[in-house]
Design an enzyme around this catalytic site. Structure first.
Site, PDB file in Angstrom:
ATOM      1  N   GLN A  79      55.072  63.609  37.214  1.00  0.00           N
ATOM      2  CA  GLN A  79      55.968  63.533  38.378  1.00  0.00           C
ATOM      3  C   GLN A  79      56.084  62.131  38.969  1.00  0.00           C
ATOM      4  O   GLN A  79      57.123  61.762  39.519  1.00  0.00           O
ATOM      5  CB  GLN A  79      55.490  64.494  39.465  1.00  0.00           C
ATOM      6  CG  GLN A  79      54.140  64.129  40.072  1.00  0.00           C
ATOM      7  CD  GLN A  79      53.713  65.073  41.193  1.00  0.00           C
ATOM      8  OE1 GLN A  79      54.454  65.971  41.562  1.00  0.00           O
ATOM      9  NE2 GLN A  79      52.524  64.866  41.727  1.00  0.00           N
ATOM     10  N   ARG A 152      38.494  54.858  39.094  1.00  0.00           N
ATOM     11  CA  ARG A 152      39.379  55.877  38.500  1.00  0.00           C
ATOM     12  C   ARG A 152      40.571  55.245  37.797  1.00  0.00           C
ATOM     13  O   ARG A 152      41.009  55.716  36.748  1.00  0.00           O
ATOM     14  CB  ARG A 152      39.911  56.823  39.589  1.00  0.00           C
ATOM     15  CG  ARG A 152      38.868  57.662  40.257  1.00  0.00           C
ATOM     16  CD  ARG A 152      39.517  58.534  41.325  1.00  0.00           C
ATOM     17  NE  ARG A 152      40.131  59.687  40.724  1.00  0.00           N
ATOM     18  CZ  ARG A 152      39.578  60.903  40.727  1.00  0.00           C
ATOM     19  NH1 ARG A 152      38.432  61.118  41.313  1.00  0.00           N
ATOM     20  NH2 ARG A 152      40.183  61.907  40.161  1.00  0.00           N
ATOM     21  N   TYR A 261      28.111  54.898  45.230  1.00  0.00           N
ATOM     22  CA  TYR A 261      27.746  54.301  43.942  1.00  0.00           C
ATOM     23  C   TYR A 261      28.572  53.047  43.673  1.00  0.00           C
ATOM     24  O   TYR A 261      29.636  52.858  44.263  1.00  0.00           O
ATOM     25  CB  TYR A 261      27.830  55.305  42.789  1.00  0.00           C
ATOM     26  CG  TYR A 261      29.153  56.013  42.581  1.00  0.00           C
ATOM     27  CD1 TYR A 261      30.225  55.390  41.946  1.00  0.00           C
ATOM     28  CD2 TYR A 261      29.310  57.334  42.985  1.00  0.00           C
ATOM     29  CE1 TYR A 261      31.414  56.069  41.730  1.00  0.00           C
ATOM     30  CE2 TYR A 261      30.500  58.014  42.774  1.00  0.00           C
ATOM     31  CZ  TYR A 261      31.547  57.370  42.147  1.00  0.00           C
ATOM     32  OH  TYR A 261      32.722  58.043  41.939  1.00  0.00           O
ATOM     33  N   ASP A 341      42.069  70.989  36.770  1.00  0.00           N
ATOM     34  CA  ASP A 341      42.168  71.537  38.126  1.00  0.00           C
ATOM     35  C   ASP A 341      43.234  72.626  38.229  1.00  0.00           C
ATOM     36  O   ASP A 341      43.141  73.502  39.089  1.00  0.00           O
ATOM     37  CB  ASP A 341      42.497  70.422  39.123  1.00  0.00           C
ATOM     38  CG  ASP A 341      41.258  69.635  39.545  1.00  0.00           C
ATOM     39  OD1 ASP A 341      40.166  69.912  39.014  1.00  0.00           O
ATOM     40  OD2 ASP A 341      41.393  68.742  40.413  1.00  0.00           O
TER      41      ASP A 341
HETATM   42  C1  LIG Z   1      35.980  63.225  46.378  1.00  0.00           C
HETATM   43  C2  LIG Z   1      36.082  63.640  44.950  1.00  0.00           C
HETATM   44  C3  LIG Z   1      35.249  63.043  44.031  1.00  0.00           C
HETATM   45  C4  LIG Z   1      35.285  63.435  42.695  1.00  0.00           C
HETATM   46  N1  LIG Z   1      34.426  62.853  41.829  1.00  0.00           N
HETATM   47  C5  LIG Z   1      34.397  63.281  40.553  1.00  0.00           C
HETATM   48  C6  LIG Z   1      33.462  62.719  39.638  1.00  0.00           C
HETATM   49  O1  LIG Z   1      32.682  61.824  39.981  1.00  0.00           O
HETATM   50  N2  LIG Z   1      33.447  63.187  38.356  1.00  0.00           N
HETATM   51  C7  LIG Z   1      34.310  64.171  37.943  1.00  0.00           C
HETATM   52  O2  LIG Z   1      34.241  64.572  36.771  1.00  0.00           O
HETATM   53  N3  LIG Z   1      35.224  64.709  38.795  1.00  0.00           N
HETATM   54  C8  LIG Z   1      35.292  64.289  40.077  1.00  0.00           C
HETATM   55  N4  LIG Z   1      36.205  64.816  40.937  1.00  0.00           N
HETATM   56  C9  LIG Z   1      37.182  65.811  40.454  1.00  0.00           C
HETATM   57  C10 LIG Z   1      38.337  65.173  39.701  1.00  0.00           C
HETATM   58  O3  LIG Z   1      38.927  64.145  40.446  1.00  0.00           O
HETATM   59  C11 LIG Z   1      39.404  66.210  39.345  1.00  0.00           C
HETATM   60  O4  LIG Z   1      38.789  67.422  38.999  1.00  0.00           O
HETATM   61  C12 LIG Z   1      40.240  65.707  38.166  1.00  0.00           C
HETATM   62  O5  LIG Z   1      40.984  64.578  38.544  1.00  0.00           O
HETATM   63  C13 LIG Z   1      41.165  66.800  37.632  1.00  0.00           C
HETATM   64  O6  LIG Z   1      41.937  66.279  36.583  1.00  0.00           O
HETATM   65  P1  LIG Z   1      43.298  66.973  36.156  1.00  0.00           P
HETATM   66  O7  LIG Z   1      43.820  66.151  35.026  1.00  0.00           O
HETATM   67  O8  LIG Z   1      43.088  68.419  35.961  1.00  0.00           O
HETATM   68  O9  LIG Z   1      44.241  66.878  37.429  1.00  0.00           O
HETATM   69  P2  LIG Z   1      44.762  65.599  38.270  1.00  0.00           P
HETATM   70  O10 LIG Z   1      43.836  64.448  38.128  1.00  0.00           O
HETATM   71  O11 LIG Z   1      45.043  66.129  39.611  1.00  0.00           O
HETATM   72  O12 LIG Z   1      46.107  65.228  37.527  1.00  0.00           O
HETATM   73  C14 LIG Z   1      47.265  66.019  37.650  1.00  0.00           C
HETATM   74  C15 LIG Z   1      48.482  65.179  37.269  1.00  0.00           C
HETATM   75  O13 LIG Z   1      49.630  66.022  37.294  1.00  0.00           O
HETATM   76  C16 LIG Z   1      50.669  65.392  38.007  1.00  0.00           C
HETATM   77  N5  LIG Z   1      51.516  66.452  38.573  1.00  0.00           N
HETATM   78  C17 LIG Z   1      51.230  67.265  39.621  1.00  0.00           C
HETATM   79  N6  LIG Z   1      52.238  68.121  39.840  1.00  0.00           N
HETATM   80  C18 LIG Z   1      53.184  67.851  38.900  1.00  0.00           C
HETATM   81  C19 LIG Z   1      54.466  68.407  38.607  1.00  0.00           C
HETATM   82  N7  LIG Z   1      54.986  69.416  39.340  1.00  0.00           N
HETATM   83  N8  LIG Z   1      55.179  67.901  37.567  1.00  0.00           N
HETATM   84  C20 LIG Z   1      54.666  66.880  36.809  1.00  0.00           C
HETATM   85  N9  LIG Z   1      53.470  66.301  37.070  1.00  0.00           N
HETATM   86  C21 LIG Z   1      52.727  66.794  38.090  1.00  0.00           C
HETATM   87  C22 LIG Z   1      49.949  64.551  39.047  1.00  0.00           C
HETATM   88  O14 LIG Z   1      50.772  63.507  39.542  1.00  0.00           O
HETATM   89  C23 LIG Z   1      48.759  64.041  38.235  1.00  0.00           C
HETATM   90  O15 LIG Z   1      49.069  62.874  37.524  1.00  0.00           O
HETATM   91  C24 LIG Z   1      36.205  64.435  42.270  1.00  0.00           C
HETATM   92  C25 LIG Z   1      37.078  65.005  43.186  1.00  0.00           C
HETATM   93  C26 LIG Z   1      37.010  64.633  44.516  1.00  0.00           C
HETATM   94  C27 LIG Z   1      37.935  65.294  45.489  1.00  0.00           C
END
Ligand SMILES: Cc1cc2nc3c(=O)[nH]c(=O)nc-3n(C[C@H](O)[C@H](O)[C@H](O)COP(=O)(O)OP(=O)(O)OC[C@H]3O[C@@H](n4cnc5c(N)ncnc54)[C@H](O)[C@@H]3O)c2cc1C
Length: 433
Positions: A79, A152, A261, A341
């Site tokens: 997106q 990140r 960290y 997620d």
């Molecule tokens: C404070 C905090 C600290 C964290 N620390 C850690 C850590 O140390 N280690 C760890 O393993 N995890 C950590 N996490 C968790 C981690 O950040 C997430 O679980 C991870 O980023 C999930 O990855 P993902 O690819 O599933 O989703 P996301 O990283 O959320 O990526 C989703 C992607 O989809 C895109 N998107 C969303 N909606 C649409 C749409 N409708 N159409 C097209 N694209 C779309 C977004 O723009 C994004 O690029 C932490 C989370 C938090 C809140």
């Protein structure tokens, strides 16, 4: 965590605690890959046709890169108008760094990451060390892959650049999914502005607010978890000398947790502070906060913690309310599946959200490479759902333990955390599928 405003769908802490007792009393350590489907992999042809991945986050990019490395073609619909990540840190535990090594990104990961020698858990009021955990050479010797902290944006760029090199133009920016229809044959997607695309298979990797999940699965919206988070990044040199030398760690206290960290060769310090708080539940990673506001929640904290808050550049402090979803009964709808997620958003107390998203990405890619579509999706889910549901549940329970009334009792009884659950041993590269 008392969270009386949360709807009933957000399972009660008592029910979760009971689940943990059962797990503990069974004396289990989590080392397996979940209930994998029967049969030997590698004997059959993988799926044919175009694969669409919705979301270029860490999970989506991992899946895309693994598929492209095996000779399949992907289209990743993102997106955002530009690729990137927020300016915060992330921990890669061995179960995730092992995936980076498998994808050929070890050199970059080691160059950009910091390997901490150890990690402390401290009482936030007194600074007393409650638990000390090995994080350096010993962890790598035990698991065959390192434990590191990265920026990140650096981790995201490593994956995105590798994908661009392997399949130029794989990521289609400015494609916000708005609607998706799916059957056994394939998928049609509609994006903001009316752009449309079709594929044989789509993977919803679009994060905790997943439009894919909302469109195709019977699911409640993300629920506020009762946790408000702050994130800050500051130059290490801005800290008093005694704070600069503090090893990575977490400070814990009633209803609070403050994690710190280093990143980028120890030049930067990243922190995330959590407060169990009702009454504010805005989402988003970029809501500005102030030093005074964060300080007000940590007024009784030891001086080193307060020094870290005080040294934060005012434009580098953000807050947001943490939301999560209940586990789904199934991740597959016709020719669509979910990962990361979107499938199992979790609280961050074990640092496993991105790690499990990357595990999903690689295991799904392996299934699609080796098996026809319907079978691949079934095998993927069988291999992954039990583990991710367990990590989701345990992350929340660990948060309750960290934020309990009496921090001094932390570590005196059994703890179910990423170490004791054996999460680092999981090998997405070789686990049965
Ligand atoms: C404070 C905090 C600290 C964290 N620390 C850690 C850590 O140390 N280690 C760890 O393993 N995890 C950590 N996490 C968790 C981690 O950040 C997430 O679980 C991870 O980023 C999930 O990855 P993902 O690819 O599933 O989703 P996301 O990283 O959320 O990526 C989703 C992607 O989809 C895109 N998107 C969303 N909606 C649409 C749409 N409708 N159409 C097209 N694209 C779309 C977004 O723009 C994004 O690029 C932490 C989370 C938090 C809140």
């Amino acid at each position: 965590m008392a969270c009386c405003s949360c709807p009933a769908a957000w399972r009660s802490d008592a029910a979760l605690a009971n689940a943990a007792d059962v797990f503990l009393s069974a004396g289990r350590t989590w080392r397996g890959c979940g209930k994998a489907a029967a049969g030997a992999a590698g004997m059959r042809g993988g799926m044919s046709g175009d694969i669409a991945i919705i979301g270029a986050g860490l999970g989506g990019l991992t899946c895309a890169l693994a598929l492209v490395r095996a000779g399949l073609r992907v289209a990743v619909y993102e997106q955002a108008p530009q690729l990137g990540e927020v300016g915060a840190g992330i921990t890669l535990s061995p179960n995730a760094s092992r995936i980076m090594i498998h994808l050929g990104l070890e050199q970059g990961m080691r160059r950009l990451g910091v390997v901490p020698p150890r990690q402390l858990t401290q009482n936030l009021q007194t600074g007393k060390v409650l638990v000390e955990r090995e994080r350096g050479d010993g962890v790598e010797a035990q698991y065959g892959a390192p434990y590191l902290h990265l920026h990140r944006a650096d981790l995201h760029a490593l994956l995105a650049d590798a994908l661009e090199a392997a399949q130029p133009g794989a990521v289609r920016l400015d494609h916000k999914l708005e609607a998706i229809a799916s059957d056994a044959e394939g998928v049609t997607m509609t994006f903001a502005g009316g752009k449309r695309a079709a594929a044989a298979l789509a993977v919803g990797a679009d994060g905790v607010k997943s439009a894919t999940r909302d469109a195709l699965f019977k699911t409640a919206p993300p629920q506020f978890t009762g946790q408000v988070a702050w994130r800050g990044v500051l130059p290490r040199a801005a800290l008093p000398p005694e704070v600069q030398d503090l090893p990575p760690g977490i400070w814990i206290g009633e209803k609070r947790l403050f994690m710190r960290y280093p990143m980028r060769g120890w030049d930067l310090v990243n922190y995330a502070a959590f407060v169990n708080l009702e009454g504010w539940s805005e989402e988003g990673w970029a809501i500005p906060s102030t030093i005074a506001e964060l300080r007000s929640h940590y007024a009784d904290a030891e001086p080193m913690l307060l020094a870290m808050i005080d040294a934060t550049p005012p434009d580098q402090l953000f807050k947001w309310a943490l939301h999560a979803r209940e586990p789904l009964d199934s991740w597959t709808a016709g020719s669509v599946t979910l990962l990361g997620d979107a499938a199992h958003g979790m609280l961050p107390f074990m640092g496993q959200g991105a790690a499990t998203a990357m595990e999903d990405g690689l295991v799904l890619a392996r299934c699609l490479i080796e098996f026809p579509k319907a079978e691949a999706l079934q095998r993927y889910e069988s291999a992954r759902r039990e583990r991710t549901t367990m990590v989701q549940t345990q992350s929340r329970l660990l948060g309750l333990q960290f934020q309990g009334k009496d921090p001094e009792s932390f570590g005196k009884g059994p703890i179910l955390n990423e170490d004791t659950l054996g999460l680092f041993a999981y090998d997405a590269v070789t686990c049965p599928i």
